[in-house]
Design a protein around this motif. Structure first.
Motif, mmCIF file in Angstrom:
data_model
loop_
_atom_site.group_PDB
_atom_site.id
_atom_site.type_symbol
_atom_site.label_atom_id
_atom_site.label_comp_id
_atom_site.label_asym_id
_atom_site.label_seq_id
_atom_site.Cartn_x
_atom_site.Cartn_y
_atom_site.Cartn_z
ATOM 1 N N UNK A 89 2.389 -1.014 9.695
ATOM 2 C CA UNK A 89 2.179 -2.097 8.736
ATOM 3 C C UNK A 89 3.428 -2.306 7.876
ATOM 4 N N UNK A 90 3.861 -3.537 7.781
ATOM 5 C CA UNK A 90 5.111 -3.863 7.100
ATOM 6 C C UNK A 90 5.121 -3.415 5.644
ATOM 7 N N UNK A 91 4.001 -3.498 4.962
ATOM 8 C CA UNK A 91 3.962 -3.229 3.527
ATOM 9 C C UNK A 91 3.291 -1.908 3.182
ATOM 10 N N UNK A 92 3.292 -0.985 4.112
ATOM 11 C CA UNK A 92 2.685 0.342 3.916
ATOM 12 C C UNK A 92 3.790 1.378 3.723
ATOM 13 N N UNK A 93 3.647 2.207 2.671
ATOM 14 C CA UNK A 93 4.649 3.235 2.352
ATOM 15 C C UNK A 93 3.963 4.569 2.095
ATOM 16 N N UNK A 139 0.864 -1.193 0.000
ATOM 17 C CA UNK A 139 0.000 0.000 0.000
ATOM 18 C C UNK A 139 0.889 1.227 0.000
ATOM 19 N N UNK A 140 0.696 2.095 -0.974
ATOM 20 C CA UNK A 140 1.497 3.318 -1.098
ATOM 21 C C UNK A 140 0.552 4.499 -1.036
ATOM 22 N N UNK A 182 13.054 6.453 6.769
ATOM 23 C CA UNK A 182 13.706 6.481 5.458
ATOM 24 C C UNK A 182 13.489 5.190 4.683
ATOM 25 N N UNK A 183 13.106 4.112 5.384
ATOM 26 C CA UNK A 183 12.841 2.837 4.719
ATOM 27 C C UNK A 183 11.378 2.697 4.302
ATOM 28 N N UNK A 184 10.534 3.683 4.656
ATOM 29 C CA UNK A 184 9.101 3.582 4.406
ATOM 30 C C UNK A 184 8.552 4.753 3.591
ATOM 31 N N UNK A 185 9.434 5.565 3.017
ATOM 32 C CA UNK A 185 8.997 6.744 2.253
ATOM 33 C C UNK A 185 9.634 6.703 0.866
ATOM 34 N N UNK A 186 8.839 7.061 -0.155
ATOM 35 C CA UNK A 186 9.274 7.068 -1.547
ATOM 36 C C UNK A 186 9.252 8.492 -2.082
#
Length: 307
Positions: free
Chosen positions: A227-231, A207-208, A260-264
């Motif tokens: 959530x592990x797969x949330x960005x 989820x982005x 920094x590992x969860x932002x694009x």
């Protein structure tokens, strides 16, 4: 200052491609409909220099990326209003053709076929699933895009759930538009809080949350940590304007999760100047091990770009 590669994870699809093609499902004539004029009165397509945003050919996109030092980018296919299914499928396929001619520099996220009659209509909940199956092998497809506010349908509505299940099956993350929209669409469907239900129901779904979620950016940050797969995708925001809660997350952590590992990184080009946005991002006061995943590493991993 960071001098490494950058991936822009959100280019604004309706402004990219043949400017003469006014029949595309993602292009709407705002000027001849009083309702749309009202909707758009709070949103401008004029840049800081006062010049109206121009359509960009694919060659112009690639040239602007090169000038900006952006190695790769994700094209966001988006449709704000109801459209015929065949027109949506044709639009999605056209972005696959763009990606195929880009030399690996461009990938794209497909739009769903928007709900036709709002939350009360459930004519065929597998229509989007069949479309995604048909698109799955097209060059460069790397995700699926939804726009809750203009559709008037929050992302935790049951209408979306079959498509989410198909996205998990196809390993395609969803991009969800979050935050107060510029046009006069209802705000509440874009509240990122709704995505908590989605992440709980589909733990394997990427989820982005794009456009960061202001004025609920703090919720986006907590969801990314929760959530592990949330960005979070920073589209439509210049780095100098990031809210403090997002800037602090990038430079630190929340409950042990490094921001920094969860932002694009993203620009929303051509509605924002890609060169100016990238240059500003390079100057951010982040350590190398934090700025590199934000500007390149996270997107390379999620979308399969070269590391």
């Amino acid at each position: 200052m960071y001098d490494g590669p950058i991936i822009d994870t959100f280019l604004h699809g309706p402004w990219i491609g043949d400017s003469a093609d006014t029949t595309r499902a993602d292009r709407v004539d705002w000027g001849h409909d009083r309702r749309l004029q009202r909707v758009m009165q709070t949103f401008s397509h004029f840049g800081d220099d006062g010049v109206n945003t121009q359509f960009r050919s694919v060659d112009a996109v690639l040239n602007d990326m090169q000038v900006a030092g952006v190695s790769n980018a994700v094209l966001a296919v988006k449709i704000y209003y109801p459209a015929r299914a065949d027109a949506v499928i044709e639009l999605n396929r056209s972005f696959g053709e763009i990606a195929a001619t880009s030399g690996g520099k461009l990938k794209w996220i497909a739009t769903l076929i928007p709900p036709e009659l709002g939350a009360g209509s459930y004519w065929d909940l597998l229509e989007n699933c069949r479309m995604l199956d048909a698109l799955a092998n097209l060059p460069g497809l790397c995700g699926v895009h939804i726009t809750p506010s203009p559709w008037g349908l929050a992302p935790n509505d049951r209408w979306y759930y079959p498509a989410y299940a198909k996205c998990v099956e196809l390993a395609l993350p969803i991009y969800s538009y979050v935050g107060a929209p510029g046009p006069l669409w209802p705000m509440e469907p874009n509240n990122p809080t709704h995505l908590d239900d989605v992440a709980l129901a589909f733990p394997d779904l990427g989820i982005i949350a794009h456009h960061i979620g202001d004025p609920w950016t703090d919720i986006s940050v907590r969801l990314a940590a929760r959530h592990e797969n949330f960005y979070i995708c920073t589209s439509a925001w210049a780095p100098k304007s990031y809210p403090d809660v997002l800037a602090d997350f990038l430079s630190g952590s929340w409950h042990g999760v490094r921001g920094c590992d969860k932002v694009l990184f993203a620009s929303d080009y051509p509605l924002m100047d890609i060169a100016r946005c990238a240059a500003s991002a390079r100057r951010m006061s982040l350590e190398e091990d934090r700025i590199r995943p934000f500007l390149h590493g996270n997107a390379a991993r999620l979308f399969g770009f070269a590391p």
